[in-house]
Design a protein around this motif. Sequence first.
Motif, PDB file in Angstrom:
ATOM      1  N   HIS A  77       0.374   5.445   0.654  1.00 48.73           N
ATOM      2  CA  HIS A  77      -0.344   6.680   0.360  1.00 48.73           C
ATOM      3  C   HIS A  77      -1.749   6.567   0.949  1.00 48.73           C
ATOM      4  CE1 HIS A  77       2.989   7.356  -2.327  1.00 48.73           C
ATOM      5  NE2 HIS A  77       2.510   8.529  -2.679  1.00 48.73           N
ATOM      6  N   LEU A  78      -2.430   7.688   1.047  1.00 50.40           N
ATOM      7  CA  LEU A  78      -3.763   7.709   1.626  1.00 50.40           C
ATOM      8  C   LEU A  78      -4.825   7.668   0.528  1.00 50.40           C
ATOM      9  CD1 LEU A  78      -4.864   8.042   4.592  1.00 50.40           C
ATOM     10  CD2 LEU A  78      -5.449  10.374   3.929  1.00 50.40           C
ATOM     11  N   TYR A  79      -5.786   6.760   0.681  1.00 47.76           N
ATOM     12  CA  TYR A  79      -6.959   6.701  -0.186  1.00 47.76           C
ATOM     13  C   TYR A  79      -8.154   7.158   0.640  1.00 47.76           C
ATOM     14  CZ  TYR A  79     -11.002   4.612  -2.529  1.00 47.76           C
ATOM     15  OH  TYR A  79     -12.247   4.396  -3.106  1.00 47.76           O
ATOM     16  N   VAL A  80      -8.828   8.207   0.188  1.00 48.00           N
ATOM     17  CA  VAL A  80      -9.960   8.773   0.923  1.00 48.00           C
ATOM     18  C   VAL A  80     -11.205   8.693   0.049  1.00 48.00           C
ATOM     19  CG1 VAL A  80     -10.887  10.812   2.082  1.00 48.00           C
ATOM     20  CG2 VAL A  80      -8.432  10.356   2.146  1.00 48.00           C
ATOM     21  N   TYR A  81     -12.301   8.230   0.621  1.00 44.53           N
ATOM     22  CA  TYR A  81     -13.568   8.186  -0.109  1.00 44.53           C
ATOM     23  C   TYR A  81     -14.709   8.618   0.802  1.00 44.53           C
ATOM     24  CZ  TYR A  81     -14.614   3.766   2.295  1.00 44.53           C
ATOM     25  OH  TYR A  81     -14.857   2.800   3.255  1.00 44.53           O
ATOM     26  N   ARG A  82     -15.813   8.959   0.189  1.00 45.77           N
ATOM     27  CA  ARG A  82     -17.009   9.383   0.922  1.00 45.77           C
ATOM     28  C   ARG A  82     -17.936   8.185   1.076  1.00 45.77           C
ATOM     29  NH1 ARG A  82     -18.631  14.394   3.402  1.00 45.77           N
ATOM     30  NH2 ARG A  82     -18.432  15.660   1.521  1.00 45.77           N
ATOM     31  N   SER A  83     -18.348   7.898   2.298  1.00 40.66           N
ATOM     32  CA  SER A  83     -19.226   6.775   2.588  1.00 40.66           C
ATOM     33  C   SER A  83     -20.672   7.249   2.674  1.00 40.66           C
ATOM     34  CB  SER A  83     -18.818   6.120   3.913  1.00 40.66           C
ATOM     35  OG  SER A  83     -19.687   5.076   4.258  1.00 40.66           O
ATOM     36  N   TYR A  84     -21.527   6.657   1.827  1.00 39.39           N
ATOM     37  CA  TYR A  84     -22.952   6.993   1.802  1.00 39.39           C
ATOM     38  C   TYR A  84     -23.185   8.485   1.604  1.00 39.39           C
ATOM     39  CZ  TYR A  84     -23.318   2.269   3.670  1.00 39.39           C
ATOM     40  OH  TYR A  84     -23.205   0.918   3.855  1.00 39.39           O
ATOM     41  N   GLY A  85     -22.229   9.156   0.978  1.00 35.74           N
ATOM     42  CA  GLY A  85     -22.385  10.576   0.704  1.00 35.74           C
ATOM     43  C   GLY A  85     -22.332  11.458   1.935  1.00 35.74           C
ATOM     44  N   VAL A  86     -21.894  10.891   3.063  1.00 37.16           N
ATOM     45  CA  VAL A  86     -21.918  11.632   4.335  1.00 37.16           C
ATOM     46  C   VAL A  86     -20.534  11.724   4.977  1.00 37.16           C
ATOM     47  CG1 VAL A  86     -22.903  11.743   6.646  1.00 37.16           C
ATOM     48  CG2 VAL A  86     -24.306  10.944   4.728  1.00 37.16           C
ATOM     49  N   HIS A  87     -19.887  10.566   5.193  1.00 36.15           N
ATOM     50  CA  HIS A  87     -18.661  10.516   5.984  1.00 36.15           C
ATOM     51  C   HIS A  87     -17.444  10.223   5.110  1.00 36.15           C
ATOM     52  CE1 HIS A  87     -21.227  10.444   9.498  1.00 36.15           C
ATOM     53  NE2 HIS A  87     -21.814   9.353   9.077  1.00 36.15           N
ATOM     54  N   TRP A  88     -16.336  10.878   5.413  1.00 36.24           N
ATOM     55  CA  TRP A  88     -15.069  10.542   4.783  1.00 36.24           C
ATOM     56  C   TRP A  88     -14.465   9.344   5.497  1.00 36.24           C
ATOM     57  CZ3 TRP A  88     -14.509  12.616   0.292  1.00 36.24           C
ATOM     58  CH2 TRP A  88     -14.972  13.920   0.036  1.00 36.24           C
ATOM     59  N   CYS A  89     -13.762   8.510   4.756  1.00 38.11           N
ATOM     60  CA  CYS A  89     -13.077   7.348   5.322  1.00 38.11           C
ATOM     61  C   CYS A  89     -11.654   7.311   4.787  1.00 38.11           C
ATOM     62  CB  CYS A  89     -13.792   6.048   4.937  1.00 38.11           C
ATOM     63  SG  CYS A  89     -15.469   5.904   5.579  1.00 38.11           S
ATOM     64  N   MET A  90     -10.694   7.009   5.656  1.00 41.43           N
ATOM     65  CA  MET A  90      -9.304   6.990   5.208  1.00 41.43           C
ATOM     66  C   MET A  90      -8.741   5.574   5.224  1.00 41.43           C
ATOM     67  SD  MET A  90      -6.807   8.639   8.098  1.00 41.43           S
ATOM     68  CE  MET A  90      -6.535   7.894   9.701  1.00 41.43           C
ATOM     69  N   ASN A  91      -7.948   5.311   4.186  1.00 42.40           N
ATOM     70  CA  ASN A  91      -7.357   3.997   3.972  1.00 42.40           C
ATOM     71  C   ASN A  91      -5.877   4.153   3.664  1.00 42.40           C
ATOM     72  OD1 ASN A  91     -10.041   2.116   3.227  1.00 42.40           O
ATOM     73  ND2 ASN A  91     -10.232   4.264   2.685  1.00 42.40           N
ATOM     74  N   PHE A  92      -5.077   3.212   4.137  1.00 38.09           N
ATOM     75  CA  PHE A  92      -3.658   3.179   3.830  1.00 38.09           C
ATOM     76  C   PHE A  92      -3.441   2.182   2.694  1.00 38.09           C
ATOM     77  CE2 PHE A  92      -2.304   4.249   8.486  1.00 38.09           C
ATOM     78  CZ  PHE A  92      -2.908   5.485   8.361  1.00 38.09           C
ATOM     79  N   VAL A  93      -2.918   2.645   1.573  1.00 32.48           N
ATOM     80  CA  VAL A  93      -2.722   1.780   0.410  1.00 32.48           C
ATOM     81  C   VAL A  93      -1.585   0.795   0.689  1.00 32.48           C
ATOM     82  CG1 VAL A  93      -2.124   1.710  -2.042  1.00 32.48           C
ATOM     83  CG2 VAL A  93      -3.551   3.558  -1.143  1.00 32.48           C
ATOM     84  N   SER A  94      -1.804  -0.461   0.314  1.00 32.76           N
ATOM     85  CA  SER A  94      -0.810  -1.512   0.524  1.00 32.76           C
ATOM     86  C   SER A  94      -0.654  -2.316  -0.760  1.00 32.76           C
ATOM     87  CB  SER A  94      -1.229  -2.430   1.684  1.00 32.76           C
ATOM     88  OG  SER A  94      -2.414  -3.117   1.345  1.00 32.76           O
TER      89      SER A  94
END
Length: 203
Positions: A77-94
């Motif tokens: 599944h995809l984990y998405v978070y905001r970095s420094y309140g500016v950029h979105w970052c996407m992660n693949f859950v493992s």
Amino acid sequence: MSVLVGRHSEPSNSGRQGFWARHPTEVARDLIGWEVYVGGVGGRIVETEAYHQEDPASHSYPGPTPRNAVMFGPAAHLYVYRSYGVHWCMNFVSGAPGEGSAVLIRAIEPRHGLDVMRARRERDDPRALCSGPGKLCQALAITREHDGLRLDAPPFELREGSAGAVVSGPRIGITKAAEKPWRFGEAGSPFLSRPFPRAGRRG
């Protein structure tokens, strides 16, 4: 030196837990050369970083919270978070359910939908479109709305692929556990967010 071979370009079954239910360093290394598309826009993964609950730099380190809940499974599944309140970052859950691990997708080599990515990024050079986690999320239009979505269902498509030599080194932009060589990339790729040191580990 580690060379990934024997993979074929066909849609990946992201629900195949044998691939995803492993330590994030293994998944992060093996994802190099795969292709990821969001609504048909995307390209080859050339750089990743691994994060695990036992890792002080990981969002999952303090345990489950409303923000990081997706990291604790299920995998693929995809984990998405905001970095420094500016950029979105996407992660693949493992990892196994409850393990709290994921792979940050740091850079991709753009292959399809370049005109769309150029318009979203307001950049012409292909090397500037997806050479960083925030850049590639902007190019692929990834936002918090994608958090928790399955990787084996639209708008996502993953295709297995092969890579050249894979190199590893310290992760970027963190202060805790910065010495861990949990950043992986395709050696010599011009689409990396940052070159690896010459002494980077291969394999």
